[in-house]
Design a protein around this motif. Structure first.
Motif, PDB file in Angstrom:
ATOM      1  N   PRO A 126       0.821  -1.226   0.000  1.00 41.68           N
ATOM      2  CA  PRO A 126       0.000   0.000   0.000  1.00 41.68           C
ATOM      3  C   PRO A 126       0.847   1.265   0.000  1.00 41.68           C
ATOM      4  N   LEU A 127       1.605   1.484  -1.041  1.00 43.68           N
ATOM      5  CA  LEU A 127       2.509   2.629  -1.058  1.00 43.68           C
ATOM      6  C   LEU A 127       1.774   3.960  -1.157  1.00 43.68           C
ATOM      7  N   GLU A 128       0.816   4.051  -2.072  1.00 46.84           N
ATOM      8  CA  GLU A 128       0.190   5.347  -2.348  1.00 46.84           C
ATOM      9  C   GLU A 128      -0.586   5.878  -1.145  1.00 46.84           C
ATOM     10  N   SER A 129      -1.450   5.058  -0.573  1.00 52.47           N
ATOM     11  CA  SER A 129      -2.278   5.540   0.542  1.00 52.47           C
ATOM     12  C   SER A 129      -1.438   5.912   1.748  1.00 52.47           C
ATOM     13  N   THR A 130      -0.395   5.141   2.027  1.00 50.94           N
ATOM     14  CA  THR A 130       0.443   5.439   3.178  1.00 50.94           C
ATOM     15  C   THR A 130       1.332   6.652   2.901  1.00 50.94           C
ATOM     16  N   TYR A 131       1.756   6.824   1.661  1.00 50.20           N
ATOM     17  CA  TYR A 131       2.511   8.025   1.282  1.00 50.20           C
ATOM     18  C   TYR A 131       1.657   9.264   1.521  1.00 50.20           C
ATOM     19  N   MET A 132       0.392   9.202   1.141  1.00 49.58           N
ATOM     20  CA  MET A 132      -0.521  10.328   1.349  1.00 49.58           C
ATOM     21  C   MET A 132      -0.662  10.655   2.829  1.00 49.58           C
ATOM     22  N   ASP A 133      -0.799   9.620   3.653  1.00 57.96           N
ATOM     23  CA  ASP A 133      -0.946   9.856   5.088  1.00 57.96           C
ATOM     24  C   ASP A 133       0.336  10.462   5.676  1.00 57.96           C
ATOM     25  N   ALA A 134       1.495   9.974   5.227  1.00 58.07           N
ATOM     26  CA  ALA A 134       2.757  10.534   5.720  1.00 58.07           C
ATOM     27  C   ALA A 134       2.916  11.981   5.271  1.00 58.07           C
ATOM     28  N   TRP A 135       2.490  12.272   4.044  1.00 52.17           N
ATOM     29  CA  TRP A 135       2.579  13.647   3.546  1.00 52.17           C
ATOM     30  C   TRP A 135       1.659  14.576   4.334  1.00 52.17           C
ATOM     31  N   ASP A 136       0.478  14.103   4.671  1.00 47.92           N
ATOM     32  CA  ASP A 136      -0.460  14.923   5.454  1.00 47.92           C
ATOM     33  C   ASP A 136       0.150  15.329   6.790  1.00 47.92           C
ATOM     34  N   ALA A 137       0.980  14.464   7.362  1.00 53.79           N
ATOM     35  CA  ALA A 137       1.587  14.742   8.666  1.00 53.79           C
ATOM     36  C   ALA A 137       2.922  15.468   8.556  1.00 53.79           C
ATOM     37  N   TYR A 138       3.375  15.728   7.357  1.00 52.31           N
ATOM     38  CA  TYR A 138       4.681  16.345   7.151  1.00 52.31           C
ATOM     39  C   TYR A 138       4.604  17.832   7.506  1.00 52.31           C
ATOM     40  N   PRO A 139       5.654  18.418   8.088  1.00 59.75           N
ATOM     41  CA  PRO A 139       5.610  19.825   8.501  1.00 59.75           C
ATOM     42  C   PRO A 139       5.301  20.761   7.332  1.00 59.75           C
ATOM     43  N   THR A 140       4.435  21.720   7.586  1.00 60.09           N
ATOM     44  CA  THR A 140       4.003  22.649   6.537  1.00 60.09           C
ATOM     45  C   THR A 140       5.171  23.422   5.941  1.00 60.09           C
ATOM     46  N   LEU A 141       6.120  23.839   6.761  1.00 60.64           N
ATOM     47  CA  LEU A 141       7.253  24.596   6.250  1.00 60.64           C
ATOM     48  C   LEU A 141       8.058  23.793   5.228  1.00 60.64           C
ATOM     49  N   LEU A 142       8.197  22.498   5.472  1.00 57.72           N
ATOM     50  CA  LEU A 142       8.937  21.662   4.537  1.00 57.72           C
ATOM     51  C   LEU A 142       8.109  21.368   3.291  1.00 57.72           C
ATOM     52  N   LYS A 143       6.800  21.232   3.464  1.00 52.63           N
ATOM     53  CA  LYS A 143       5.937  21.070   2.289  1.00 52.63           C
ATOM     54  C   LYS A 143       6.072  22.260   1.352  1.00 52.63           C
ATOM     55  N   GLU A 144       6.137  23.449   1.933  1.00 47.62           N
ATOM     56  CA  GLU A 144       6.214  24.658   1.112  1.00 47.62           C
ATOM     57  C   GLU A 144       7.514  24.705   0.304  1.00 47.62           C
ATOM     58  N   ILE A 145       8.590  24.206   0.895  1.00 46.63           N
ATOM     59  CA  ILE A 145       9.858  24.171   0.157  1.00 46.63           C
ATOM     60  C   ILE A 145       9.726  23.268  -1.064  1.00 46.63           C
ATOM     61  N   ILE A 146       9.104  22.116  -0.875  1.00 40.17           N
ATOM     62  CA  ILE A 146       8.973  21.166  -1.964  1.00 40.17           C
ATOM     63  C   ILE A 146       7.999  21.644  -3.025  1.00 40.17           C
ATOM     64  N   GLU A 147       6.927  22.276  -2.596  1.00 38.21           N
ATOM     65  CA  GLU A 147       5.855  22.629  -3.536  1.00 38.21           C
ATOM     66  C   GLU A 147       6.041  23.985  -4.210  1.00 38.21           C
ATOM     67  N   THR A 148       6.937  24.815  -3.694  1.00 38.95           N
ATOM     68  CA  THR A 148       7.156  26.129  -4.318  1.00 38.95           C
ATOM     69  C   THR A 148       7.795  25.945  -5.685  1.00 38.95           C
ATOM     70  N   PRO A 149       7.237  26.538  -6.728  1.00 40.26           N
ATOM     71  CA  PRO A 149       7.821  26.388  -8.068  1.00 40.26           C
ATOM     72  C   PRO A 149       9.258  26.876  -8.097  1.00 40.26           C
ATOM     73  N   ARG A 150      10.077  26.155  -8.848  1.00 38.90           N
ATOM     74  CA  ARG A 150      11.475  26.554  -8.984  1.00 38.90           C
ATOM     75  C   ARG A 150      11.574  27.856  -9.778  1.00 38.90           C
ATOM     76  N   THR A 151      12.557  28.679  -9.434  1.00 39.08           N
ATOM     77  CA  THR A 151      12.858  29.872 -10.193  1.00 39.08           C
ATOM     78  C   THR A 151      14.245  29.744 -10.770  1.00 39.08           C
ATOM     79  N   PHE A 152      14.402  30.041 -12.030  1.00 40.44           N
ATOM     80  CA  PHE A 152      15.689  29.885 -12.716  1.00 40.44           C
ATOM     81  C   PHE A 152      16.234  31.236 -13.139  1.00 40.44           C
TER      82      PHE A 152
END
Length: 242
Positions: A216-242
């Motif tokens: 069950p990789l996908e469902s558990t990945y989603m649950d782990a992502w939901d619990a991941y710190p918001t500040l770190l989520k923002e780093i990953i989700e912010t579009p790259r600037t070149f």
């Protein structure tokens, strides 16, 4: 949920996600995905010998909701490869699937940046994987990181080279890997190539050479992502600037 670009955070940040994801996978397996004779435990494997693999009986192969026999419902993957040679590696020593409180039948490895941080690190990982397979223990590897100069065609090619040196159809636009292996003298690999933005598959987790369940990789990945710190989520989700 699509796979994120984990190269955008530090190794310790992914380690936190890893440490959240592992017990969620084990919990999902123990809540009915595994047959009742088996259990999933989060364990550290640190060089000690792995107990001999058990041979499942017919009754065990047919038990458990959602389990499948390989001959009746063969797992699918982008590449299916049977290795023809045995490298006679020594026995060795993170989810471990055990038959009761005894023998190990399968191991789930989620790779971290540290596994590829040096030639010694990746050599140790590849050696451990090949030794696990040589012992007849089945293996599921999830690699969420692109190749490095130490594994230029991905972790599966590095492992397969321990058994035979043959070309592998590496896809540069799909550099991430989910690989299920049937252990034994001639391991069989079911390899899926993925990219950032793809959805994780439900790969085969083999409990014997003829019986598997879906991990069950996908469902558990989603649950782990939901619990991941918001500040770190923002780093990953912010579009790259070149």
């Amino acid at each position: 949920m699509p796979i994120h670009d984990w190269t955008r955070v530090e190794a310790g940040d992914f380690h936190h996600f890893h440490q959240t994801w592992i017990p969620l996978i084990a919990t999902a397996l123990n809540r009915g995905l595994l047959p009742p004779e088996f259990m999933a435990l989060a364990e550290q494997i640190t060089g000690r010998p792995i107990p001999d693999v058990v041979t499942l009986q017919t009754r065990q192969q047919q038990s458990g909701p959602g389990g499948m026999a390989v001959l009746e419902t063969p797992p699918t993957a982008r590449v299916v490869k049977k290795f023809e040679q045995n490298n006679y590696a020594k026995r060795a020593d993170h989810i471990v699937i055990r038959h009761g409180r005894g023998k190990v039948v399968a191991i789930i490895e989620i790779m971290s940046p540290g596994n590829k941080s040096s030639r010694n690190a990746i050599d140790a990982f590849v050696k451990k994987a090949s030794e696990i397979l040589n012992q007849g223990i089945h293996l599921l590897i999830v690699d969420m990181f692109p190749p490095t100069p130490r594994d230029p065609q991905g972790i599966h090619k590095a492992i397969s080279d321990e058994f035979e040196d043959e070309p592998f159809d590496f896809l540069p636009d799909k550099p991430l890997t989910v690989a299920s292996y049937i252990g034994g003298d001639a391991p069989i690999a079911y390899v899926d190539s993925l990219g950032v933005g793809d959805v994780l598959p439900a790969p085969a987790l083999f409990l014997s050479d003829s019986y598997y369940i879906r991990a069950p990789l996908e469902s558990t990945y989603m649950d782990a992502w939901d619990a991941y710190p918001t500040l770190l989520k923002e780093i990953i989700e912010t579009p790259r600037t070149f």
